[in-house]
Write a protein that holds these residues in place. Structure first.
Motif: not given
Length: 842
Positions: A606-614, A733-736, A755-756
């Motif tokens: 899916g389209i990831s709207r917001s992902i945490a960055a390492i 962490w991920n939002w698809y 979420f973590l």
């Protein structure tokens, strides 16, 4: 009905006319039909029009001959013939009678209505997997589906005429695995592989091959000599066998200072413990001079020597010409050779003439064998952690199980019962580390092409991190990740990261004598995996996959084996509460906690709207070896951090006297956390107890509820370390999203948020540890929401008031939706996401 005895075989007139030879030979002539099948571990449905060509393959199936021979006209006739002494009818009747469904009204109805005709035929078979068809007995009524009464397979003694004429005829099982016949079978398998399998054999990467520092010289050239420890330098071309076995407790027969001199001088074979003695006999039988045994080739009273040799485990097993696997032996003193259980093969089977002519050959019928994979998995050795990498790294394995011997190399599996099986996508298949594609990819131009392609693939998460740090959409990421998986499958014949997830799932269910061995027991596999993928190892996971793997979940372990627990006993009060006694890995690694089966996280399409960055990963190992035990580690992450109330106060152990009280809702809950009989939280937050910092009260309730469930509760118990003024948070962490609805709130919106769940450590500002993982799916109620004004806080955007749920305009709903907590949590996420924060995750 007259009976005739042929070659001591008593058969009725109907069975006399049945030709088992013709049945099997005609079955082998049937055409194969390709059927689409999903590739192991992929994330999409095979029926998807876009992805099916990338994520599926075709498997060939050979049609069966189910109605080849009309047998008895009814079950009543079968019973009568069995009573008169027909061998075949007796076998069929006794096998069917033992079935729990035998004697049902269906039996009587079929007989009374002339629909009970029995047929002898064959089943369809998966020829891609080299499966044998079974001989099956069926009834095929005209007005309903056919039913199978029982199935058999034909077998005969070693190298008989039926085996030469038809691959579908199996081989008899020896009553003891130490017989001459078993020794000859092992020799034949080994020699055939040496002569005819050019791609089998020890792994030879670009780096020089290093023989072990110590080996046991078994004296294959002079069997009368005593086996002795050879700790001198070895030629790079030296060949050795390795032993994989269970210690099964303390053993005095091991390499320690007091034993070194005797081992070097040689010890009579009869003084070796039975398992080691049998392994030496097998090695001699295969005409191999050296054998590596960990107890005798690693100094057991030297930590430095143990660490050195443990780091070279990959070289020992990957470089061995064969590994002898004592699969059915529980200890050093149990031995490898053993009597087979009586159920393995019927010792008084039904025999049939091979053909209706003058041939004196016969075949016998037995119940179909389980495939070798199931047989191997049931052996005791597969419950031990260290033995997983020993089998995976070995190019060839000769396993002595409790039921039969099994051979495995990079071409196929062979079983003592005469079956041959193609390599499967199971975790222990040798196609990844030893397959033709894997080995060819390390040589010449193909190696350069693979390295370049994998480097480009590994750049995807690096770019993804940069994009995520700026909060941009990442619709391209899954597309490139998906194509990358297909690319790796093309190069290696398997997606290596799917295989790694399967390896970790299996490894996590196994036992280790010392908890410090969690990562060392995987080090050899990890080192070999890294040499293939060129990826960076990160505490049991891989850098290019951390965006998904870090969302792992681990099953609970209980005070006694789960198979001994009733369903109502599988509750948190029966958790094995023992926490790790030593530091093993950062909290974001599955290796940091005790537990059962691990499921590494997955990436949704899916389209990831917001992902945490390492931003940064730092791991300090106990030694210079990057695959060794970990001394410390942390990760710097930038993402949306949702501050929550004190999750420990709403945890069921803090609010209830018992789990039963919590589930019944009879215990007082703090604030607005109220419980139904199922333990799900209902209602909104209580204004009297919700702290000012909690701007996302429904998300807090949802996460609190998740921690009060079985899996969430287990990780919280394992990870939680309280301290004064502790903070709790959820890191998005991920939002698809699966459509173009910007907030996922409209009637066609769909999505998943992962979420973590974190708690502060109290040591450094903005330093957290993981205490859980929570996944929030877009609630069902929002599927019926109408477009219109977005629901806002009643007091305005800047107020911490409840949502105006009436604005959702949900069809058929009066007042708040039934799944209010989930809806509120989704709205918390959609309408008030915090700005990105940088934290340190230890």
């Amino acid at each position: 009905m007259s009976l005739v005895t042929i070659m001591s075989i008593t058969l009725c007139e109907i069975c006399q006319r049945f030709d088992v030879r013709q049945l099997l030979l005609e079955s082998a002539k049937q055409k194969t039909v390709p059927k689409r099948s999903a590739l192991s571990g992929n994330l999409v449905d095979v029926d998807s029009k876009f992805f099916s060509k990338f994520y599926s393959t075709f498997v060939d199936w050979r049609a069966g001959l189910p109605d080849f021979y009309p047998h008895q006209p009814s079950l009543k006739g079968l019973e009568a013939s069995a009573g008169e002494g027909c061998n075949l009818c007796t076998l069929i009747w006794n096998t069917w009678s033992a079935n729990p469904v035998a004697g049902s009204p269906a039996d009587k109805w079929l007989d009374e209505n002339g629909q009970g005709q029995l047929y002898i035929g064959t089943s369809e078979s998966n020829t891609t997997n080299l499966d044998h068809p079974n001989i099956m007995i069926t009834q095929r009524p005209s007005d309903s589906s056919p039913r199978t009464l029982c199935s058999f397979e034909a077998y005969t003694t070693c190298n008989g005429l039926p085996q030469k004429e038809c691959d579908y005829v199996g081989r008899s099982i020896s009553q003891n695995s130490g017989t001459v016949e078993c020794g000859e079978i092992g020799q034949d398998w080994y020699q055939d592989c040496l002569s005819n399998h050019p791609h089998c054999g020890p792994v030879r990467r670009q780096e020089p091959r290093r023989p072990p520092n110590r080996l046991i010289d078994v004296g294959c050239q002079t069997p009368s000599s005593h086996p002795f420890l050879d700790d001198g330098p070895k030629s790079a071309e030296c060949s050795w066998a390795a032993l994989s076995y269970c210690w099964g407790g303390a053993s005095e027969f091991k390499l320690v200072d007091s034993m070194t001199k005797r081992l070097r001088e040689g010890i009579p074979l009869e003084e070796f413990p039975p398992t080691l003695r049998d392994a030496i006999k097998i090695t001699r039988n295969l005409k191999i001079q050296y054998l590596w045994i960990d107890a005798l080739c690693i100094k057991q009273d030297s930590e430095s020597d143990w660490n050195l040799e443990a780091s070279r485990m990959r070289d020992v097993y990957a470089g061995a010409t064969i590994t002898i696997v004592a699969a059915g032996s529980p200890s050093t003193y149990a031995g490898i050779f053993a009597e087979r259980a009586t159920h393995v093969e019927d010792r008084t089977p039904c025999a049939l003439p091979w053909g209706l002519g003058s041939s004196s050959e016969i075949v016998m019928l037995r119940r179909p064998f389980q495939n070798s994979t199931k047989l191997i998995y049931s052996d005791i050795l597969n419950s031990r952690g260290w033995t997983l990498q020993e089998g995976l790294l070995s190019s060839r394995t000769l396993s002595y199980g409790k039921d039969q011997m099994v051979w495995q190399c990079s071409q196929y599996r062979l079983c003592e019962n005469g079956h041959k099986e193609a390599l499967s996508s199971q975790y222990d298949s040798k196609d990844l580390f030893h397959g033709e594609k894997s080995k060819a990819a390390t040589r010449g131009l193909l190696s350069l092409q693979q390295n370049l392609a994998f480097s480009m693939y590994h750049m995807v998460p690096m770019i993804r991190n940069q994009v995520a740090r700026f909060g941009l959409l990442e619709w391209w990421w899954m597309r490139h990740r998906s194509m990358g998986s297909v690319m790796q499958y093309d190069y290696l014949g398997v997606d290596p990261y799917d295989r790694w997830a399967e390896i970790i799932r299996q490894f996590s269910t196994r036992q280790l004598s010392f908890e410090k061995d969690v990562l060392p027991a995987l080090s050899g596999i990890a080192r070999e995996f890294s040499s293939i993928t060129k990826d960076t190892y990160c505490a049991g996971m891989w850098k290019s996959q951390l965006d998904s793997s870090i969302l792992w979940q681990r099953d609970a372990i209980f005070t006694k084996p789960s198979k001994e627990l009733h369903a109502w006993e599988m509750v948190p009060t029966n958790f094995d509460m023992r926490k790790p006694e030593i530091y093993r890995a950062p909290s974001w690694s599955w290796a940091s906690i005790n537990g059962g089966e691990v499921e590494l996280g997955y990436a949704s399409l899916g389209i990831s709207r917001s992902i945490a960055a390492i931003v940064k990963i730092h791991i300090e190992n106990q030694t210079q070896d990057p695959f060794s035990s970990i001394k410390s580690g942390y990760m710097v992450v930038k993402g949306s951090l949702f501050l929550l109330d004190d999750l420990s106060k709403g945890y069921w152990r803090a609010t209830s006297k018992s789990w039963d009280d919590f589930k019944k809702g009879s215990s007082p809950m703090p604030g607005g956390y109220r419980s139904k009989g199922t333990g799900f939280l209902t209602g909104g937050p209580n204004e009297d107890t919700t702290s000012a910092q909690t701007l996302w009260p429904y998300l807090h309730d949802y996460i609190q509820d998740s921690l009060n469930k079985l899996r969430g509760s287990f990780e919280f118990d394992q990870q939680h370390i309280p301290h004064k003024n502790q903070r709790f948070a959820a890191l998005l962490w991920n939002w698809y999203r699966f459509n173009h609805d910007p907030d996922g709130i409209g009637p066609k919106g769909a999505g998943i948020a992962q979420f973590l769940v974190l708690e502060s450590t109290g040591k450094v500002e903005n330093e957290y540890r993981r205490i859980g993982m929570v996944e929030l799916n877009r609630p069902l109620s929002l599927w019926w929401a109408k477009y219109g004004e977005k629901p806002q806080r009643k007091g305005g955007e800047d107020r911490d008031d409840d949502f105006d749920f009436a604005a959702l305009k949900i069809d058929g709903e009066d007042g708040p939706p039934k799944d209010l907590t989930e809806v509120g949590a989704w709205l918390d996420l959609s309408l008030r996401k915090p700005k990105a924060t940088t934290i340190r995750l230890v």
